[in-house]
Structure formats: structure tokens, C-alpha cells
Write an enzyme that holds these catalytic residues in place. Sequence first.
Site, PDB file in Angstrom:
ATOM      1  N   ARG A  24     -35.457  -9.005  17.181  1.00  0.00           N
ATOM      2  CA  ARG A  24     -34.739  -9.109  18.465  1.00  0.00           C
ATOM      3  C   ARG A  24     -35.169 -10.325  19.291  1.00  0.00           C
ATOM      4  NH1 ARG A  24     -35.684  -3.721  17.942  1.00  0.00           N
ATOM      5  NH2 ARG A  24     -33.834  -2.551  17.329  1.00  0.00           N
TER       6      ARG A  24
ATOM      7  N   LYS B 274     -27.604 -24.038  21.707  1.00  0.00           N
ATOM      8  CA  LYS B 274     -26.535 -23.467  20.866  1.00  0.00           C
ATOM      9  C   LYS B 274     -27.090 -23.322  19.449  1.00  0.00           C
ATOM     10  CE  LYS B 274     -22.507 -25.795  22.263  1.00  0.00           C
ATOM     11  NZ  LYS B 274     -21.183 -26.174  21.747  1.00  0.00           N
TER      12      LYS B 274
ATOM     13  N   GLU C  48     -22.456 -40.076  18.531  1.00  0.00           N
ATOM     14  CA  GLU C  48     -22.795 -39.159  19.636  1.00  0.00           C
ATOM     15  C   GLU C  48     -23.504 -39.928  20.759  1.00  0.00           C
ATOM     16  OE1 GLU C  48     -21.693 -36.092  19.530  1.00  0.00           O
ATOM     17  OE2 GLU C  48     -21.474 -35.629  17.401  1.00  0.00           O
TER      18      GLU C  48
ATOM     19  N   LYS D   7     -27.722 -34.969  28.215  1.00  0.00           N
ATOM     20  CA  LYS D   7     -27.433 -33.634  27.663  1.00  0.00           C
ATOM     21  C   LYS D   7     -28.106 -32.572  28.524  1.00  0.00           C
ATOM     22  CE  LYS D   7     -26.351 -30.630  24.167  1.00  0.00           C
ATOM     23  NZ  LYS D   7     -26.093 -30.369  22.784  1.00  0.00           N
TER      24      LYS D   7
ATOM     25  N   GLU E 127     -21.298 -23.351  28.566  1.00  0.00           N
ATOM     26  CA  GLU E 127     -20.054 -24.051  28.246  1.00  0.00           C
ATOM     27  C   GLU E 127     -18.819 -23.445  28.892  1.00  0.00           C
ATOM     28  OE1 GLU E 127     -17.881 -25.975  24.352  1.00  0.00           O
ATOM     29  OE2 GLU E 127     -19.949 -25.355  24.211  1.00  0.00           O
TER      30      GLU E 127
ATOM     31  N   ARG F  82     -19.814 -28.472  30.553  1.00  0.00           N
ATOM     32  CA  ARG F  82     -20.344 -28.740  29.220  1.00  0.00           C
ATOM     33  C   ARG F  82     -19.254 -29.211  28.252  1.00  0.00           C
ATOM     34  NH1 ARG F  82     -25.322 -25.434  26.291  1.00  0.00           N
ATOM     35  NH2 ARG F  82     -25.228 -26.583  24.374  1.00  0.00           N
TER      36      ARG F  82
ATOM     37  N   ASN G 156     -17.562 -32.489  24.544  1.00  0.00           N
ATOM     38  CA  ASN G 156     -16.591 -32.433  23.448  1.00  0.00           C
ATOM     39  C   ASN G 156     -15.713 -33.679  23.376  1.00  0.00           C
ATOM     40  OD1 ASN G 156     -17.381 -29.937  22.517  1.00  0.00           O
ATOM     41  ND2 ASN G 156     -16.052 -28.845  23.941  1.00  0.00           N
TER      42      ASN G 156
ATOM     43  N   HIS H 240     -14.164 -34.964  20.219  1.00  0.00           N
ATOM     44  CA  HIS H 240     -14.313 -33.899  19.227  1.00  0.00           C
ATOM     45  C   HIS H 240     -13.023 -33.126  18.953  1.00  0.00           C
ATOM     46  CE1 HIS H 240     -18.516 -34.827  19.634  1.00  0.00           C
ATOM     47  NE2 HIS H 240     -18.874 -33.901  18.769  1.00  0.00           N
TER      48      HIS H 240
ATOM     49  N   HIS I 228     -12.758 -33.234  15.263  1.00  0.00           N
ATOM     50  CA  HIS I 228     -12.911 -32.044  14.414  1.00  0.00           C
ATOM     51  C   HIS I 228     -11.740 -31.894  13.446  1.00  0.00           C
ATOM     52  CE1 HIS I 228     -15.880 -29.772  17.203  1.00  0.00           C
ATOM     53  NE2 HIS I 228     -16.507 -30.327  16.183  1.00  0.00           N
TER      54      HIS I 228
ATOM     55  N   HIS J 265     -19.341 -36.199  10.310  1.00  0.00           N
ATOM     56  CA  HIS J 265     -19.025 -35.745  11.657  1.00  0.00           C
ATOM     57  C   HIS J 265     -18.915 -36.906  12.668  1.00  0.00           C
ATOM     58  CE1 HIS J 265     -18.931 -33.135  15.141  1.00  0.00           C
ATOM     59  NE2 HIS J 265     -19.937 -33.817  15.656  1.00  0.00           N
TER      60      HIS J 265
HETATM   61  N1  LIG Z   1     -26.350 -26.732  18.210  1.00  0.00           N
HETATM   62  C1  LIG Z   1     -25.664 -27.741  18.665  1.00  0.00           C
HETATM   63  O1  LIG Z   1     -25.531 -27.936  19.871  1.00  0.00           O
HETATM   64  C2  LIG Z   1     -25.053 -28.705  17.686  1.00  0.00           C
HETATM   65  C3  LIG Z   1     -24.506 -29.911  18.147  1.00  0.00           C
HETATM   66  C4  LIG Z   1     -23.996 -30.806  17.213  1.00  0.00           C
HETATM   67  C5  LIG Z   1     -24.032 -30.495  15.860  1.00  0.00           C
HETATM   68  N2  LIG Z   1     -24.587 -29.322  15.449  1.00  0.00           N
HETATM   69  C6  LIG Z   1     -24.659 -28.986  14.015  1.00  0.00           C
HETATM   70  O2  LIG Z   1     -25.542 -29.916  13.400  1.00  0.00           O
HETATM   71  C7  LIG Z   1     -25.205 -29.991  12.015  1.00  0.00           C
HETATM   72  C8  LIG Z   1     -25.231 -31.430  11.589  1.00  0.00           C
HETATM   73  O3  LIG Z   1     -26.530 -31.954  11.802  1.00  0.00           O
HETATM   74  P1  LIG Z   1     -27.091 -33.168  10.940  1.00  0.00           P
HETATM   75  O4  LIG Z   1     -26.081 -34.248  10.905  1.00  0.00           O
HETATM   76  O5  LIG Z   1     -28.447 -33.471  11.426  1.00  0.00           O
HETATM   77  O6  LIG Z   1     -27.097 -32.555   9.457  1.00  0.00           O
HETATM   78  P2  LIG Z   1     -28.277 -32.093   8.493  1.00  0.00           P
HETATM   79  O7  LIG Z   1     -29.220 -31.206   9.168  1.00  0.00           O
HETATM   80  O8  LIG Z   1     -27.635 -31.592   7.253  1.00  0.00           O
HETATM   81  O9  LIG Z   1     -29.016 -33.464   8.175  1.00  0.00           O
HETATM   82  C9  LIG Z   1     -28.312 -34.486   7.493  1.00  0.00           C
HETATM   83  C10 LIG Z   1     -29.066 -34.928   6.233  1.00  0.00           C
HETATM   84  O10 LIG Z   1     -30.147 -35.770   6.640  1.00  0.00           O
HETATM   85  C11 LIG Z   1     -31.349 -35.337   6.034  1.00  0.00           C
HETATM   86  N3  LIG Z   1     -32.419 -35.707   6.962  1.00  0.00           N
HETATM   87  C12 LIG Z   1     -32.640 -35.215   8.207  1.00  0.00           C
HETATM   88  N4  LIG Z   1     -33.645 -35.876   8.769  1.00  0.00           N
HETATM   89  C13 LIG Z   1     -34.073 -36.799   7.895  1.00  0.00           C
HETATM   90  C14 LIG Z   1     -35.071 -37.820   7.904  1.00  0.00           C
HETATM   91  N5  LIG Z   1     -35.815 -38.053   8.998  1.00  0.00           N
HETATM   92  N6  LIG Z   1     -35.239 -38.573   6.800  1.00  0.00           N
HETATM   93  C15 LIG Z   1     -34.452 -38.385   5.699  1.00  0.00           C
HETATM   94  N7  LIG Z   1     -33.480 -37.477   5.631  1.00  0.00           N
HETATM   95  C16 LIG Z   1     -33.299 -36.696   6.719  1.00  0.00           C
HETATM   96  C17 LIG Z   1     -31.175 -33.877   5.763  1.00  0.00           C
HETATM   97  O11 LIG Z   1     -31.985 -33.456   4.700  1.00  0.00           O
HETATM   98  C18 LIG Z   1     -29.683 -33.794   5.435  1.00  0.00           C
HETATM   99  O12 LIG Z   1     -29.500 -34.059   4.068  1.00  0.00           O
HETATM  100  C19 LIG Z   1     -23.858 -29.327  11.855  1.00  0.00           C
HETATM  101  O13 LIG Z   1     -24.045 -28.082  11.236  1.00  0.00           O
HETATM  102  C20 LIG Z   1     -23.373 -29.121  13.274  1.00  0.00           C
HETATM  103  O14 LIG Z   1     -22.551 -27.981  13.419  1.00  0.00           O
HETATM  104  C21 LIG Z   1     -25.088 -28.432  16.334  1.00  0.00           C
HETATM  105 ZN   LIG Z   2     -20.657 -33.814  17.614  1.00  0.00          ZN
END
Ligand SMILES: NC(=O)c1ccc[n+]([C@@H]2O[C@H](COP(=O)([O-])OP(=O)(O)OC[C@H]3O[C@@H](n4cnc5c(N)ncnc54)[C@H](O)[C@@H]3O)[C@@H](O)[C@H]2O)c1
Ligand SMILES: [Zn+2]
Length: 357
Positions: A121, A143, A185, A227, A237, A241, A245, A248, A252, A264
Site C-alpha cells: 500500500r 505520474k 522536451e 516542470k 493535471e 499542467r 502537452n 503532444h 502522440h 517520442h
Molecule cells: N511519468 C511521466 O510524467 C512521464 C513523462 C514523459 C514520458 N514518460 C514515459 O517515459 C517513457 C520513455 O522514457 P525514456 O525515453 O527514458 O525510455 P527508456 O526508459 O526506455 O530509456 C530509453 C533507452 O535508453 C537507455 N538508457 C537510459 N539511460 C541511459 C544511459 N545513461 N546510457 C545508456 N543508455 C541509457 C535505456 O536502457 C533504454 O534502452 C515512456 O514510457 C513514457 O510514457 C513518463
Molecule cells: Zn513527452
Amino acid sequence: MITLEVGLGDRSYPIFIDDGHLKKIGADLSERRVGDTYCIIADDRVAELYGDKLLDSLADAGIKSELLQFPRGEASKTLQTISELASRLAGKGLGRKDGLIALGGGVTGDITGFLAAIYMRGIPFVQVPTSLLAQVDSSVGGKTGVDIPEGKNLVGAFYQPKAVYIDSGVLTTLPHEEMLSGMAEVIKYGIIRDHQFLCFLEDNKQKILDHHPEILGKMIHTCCRIKAEVVEADERESDLRRILNFGHTIGHAVEAASNFAILHGNAVAIGMVAAARISVAKGVLTDSEADWICSIIRKFGLPTEVPKELDRKAIKKYLSTDKKSVGGRIFYVLPTSIDRIIITDEISEQQVDNVLG
Ligand SMILES: NC(=O)c1ccc[n+]([C@@H]2O[C@H](COP(=O)([O-])OP(=O)(O)OC[C@H]3O[C@@H](n4cnc5c(N)ncnc54)[C@H](O)[C@@H]3O)[C@@H](O)[C@H]2O)c1
Ligand SMILES: [Zn+2]
């Protein structure tokens, strides 16, 4: 080291930004006492690159920790992974007074945060973002969640970390295309909130791509500050917030229509240019302002147009099923001058068709 705070009352937390910060996390956690012991969660690639470093940092501070891995990639962001990791935490006897550490990109942060929100929990967790996207966006704001076959991020929770530790030095191993995708971003923050910052990005493009530590620190700091300000004003949001987007809505749809072959950030870059062009068509942004937005995006090697081969019908189908289309209305976040935006659903189909090309 740069420190800033996300002010959310009793859920407030610090963000630390520094080059080489990974090795100092143990010392800080021993003072902060987020948990008694920790499980570090990382994907296989990040675990291999940085797992030992973080384990050592905690061990040097006299803190017990273990590393749990999962296969890298969005395909791991599922309830199945949550269930498997929860079983492994329980198997290791992780209790309510222990904590989780998300070491990785946005996928790891979203998974770990959600697991922390629901395991027993709710147990505390901290973010150690390693991708640019995670450092400037997903690690801040609380999030968390996973994907289900019906859609991305459809199951999750708002759950804030206890601290965010950003080591800009780890970006040197991030694949170049992931770095550029994260830059979309970064540019987004400049367009929605900070004109000066856009000039800074333009002037320092090469230093950013060369991983100049001071410039990267400054850049990440500005993004986290914006942010944090937005999240502080609107944690869940409801309104403000939504400015995050920007780019996006169409982004998206482009990402989904490409079956996620387009990264992305690249899709967001296309979406930001499309939004700017809609603004021009609505008469709320000048041509030269839209051109400037477009030129900065292009300067960082990001795409500015919907690829020719992408099916326009598919993009429009995704646009109408976007979760932000409430009651059949599709909301667009539009720039009205370089650092101001409006949110509106008064966009004609013709205007959308024109920008999709
Ligand atoms: N929670 C939120 O507010 C929020 C906001 C935007 C996106 N997201 C989510 O984030 C995700 C995308 O994140 P991402 O682009 O970081 O993807 P990811 O976590 O898959 O990382 C991208 C790739 O980079 C590699 N990597 C990460 N750091 C590294 C480093 N320092 N050196 C070498 N390789 C490295 C990872 O192994 C992976 O293969 C999506 O699922 C999206 O929905 C969440
Ligand atoms: Zn984004």
C-alpha cells in the site's frame, strides 16, 4: 551542485543536479533516511552501465541494497512486470520501512514509481533518472504507471518520489538519437514558458550535444524548474499542467500511427511545429515566430514534418481516440507568441489537414 525543491506541502521533495552525482547518492540517502534498505530497479542496459556504481555508493554509506533488473524497452511497462517485481521484492523480504530506487529512463521511473505506490500500500522511492527525457520530464511530477493493450499509461497513480538525483554525466552513454529525442522536451519548455531559454539552447547547441557539464546542468535545471512550477500549481493535471502537452496532441497520434517506430521526442517535435502552424492559421502567432520555433527544432536534428509515407487517415484516427479528446473534443495546446500558449478545441478539420500535409 544545483538544488531545487518541488513544493507540494508534506509531499515536497528536492531535486539535485550534478555531474558525477551517482557516487554521492549513498551519502545523501544515509542522511535523508528514506528507507532502511533499498531495492534498485533498472533495465538490463542501465543496470550493466551504472548498477554497480550505485550499489557501491550505497555500500560505502553503510546502506544495504540490491539490484533488480528487467528487460529494457516500453514492452516491459506492463502489469506483468509489476507483478513479477512485487513477487521478487516480497521474496527478498522488502518491508514497509524500505525503499525503491528507480535507476534508468522514463520506463524504469514509471514502473518503479507505480510499484512503490502499490507495494504494501505504498513504500517510499527515489528517482535516479538516466535518460535526458527522464531527467527533464518524467522523474519530476509524480505520474507513474504502466501500459495495457488498450493504451499507453492507462493504469497508474500519482505518487511523488522522496528525492530526485540527476547525474548529468550519465548522458554521455545515452544513444545519440535518445539524446535528440529528449531535446524535443527541452525545447518544449522554452516555447511554453521561457523565451530566453530558447535563445540559450540556440546559442549552446554544440556544447549541449558535446555534453558540456556546466551547460547541461543549467539546461536540466531550467527544465526541472519549469516542470516543478507547473506541477506545484497543478499536481493532478486539471488545467495548467496541460500546457506540458504542447506538441503532444498531434505528436502522440504521429507516434502511434508509426506504430512507435518514430521516437517520442521526434513525434513531439513534429507535433510542436504542427501546433505552431495551426497558431499561424488562427492568426495568434506570426509566421516569423513559427519559423523560429521550426528552425530551433531543425537545428537539433529533429524532424519538423510528418513523414510522407505515414498514413494521414491513421493519424486522424488516433487524434480522435486520444485520451485528451474529452467528449469528442480534441484540445490543442497552441503557442500564441514565443513563450505563451492557449488551450483550445476550436480547430477545424481543414486546419489539421493543412498541417499534416
Ligand atoms: N511519468 C511521466 O510524467 C512521464 C513523462 C514523459 C514520458 N514518460 C514515459 O517515459 C517513457 C520513455 O522514457 P525514456 O525515453 O527514458 O525510455 P527508456 O526508459 O526506455 O530509456 C530509453 C533507452 O535508453 C537507455 N538508457 C537510459 N539511460 C541511459 C544511459 N545513461 N546510457 C545508456 N543508455 C541509457 C535505456 O536502457 C533504454 O534502452 C515512456 O514510457 C513514457 O510514457 C513518463
Ligand atoms: Zn513527452
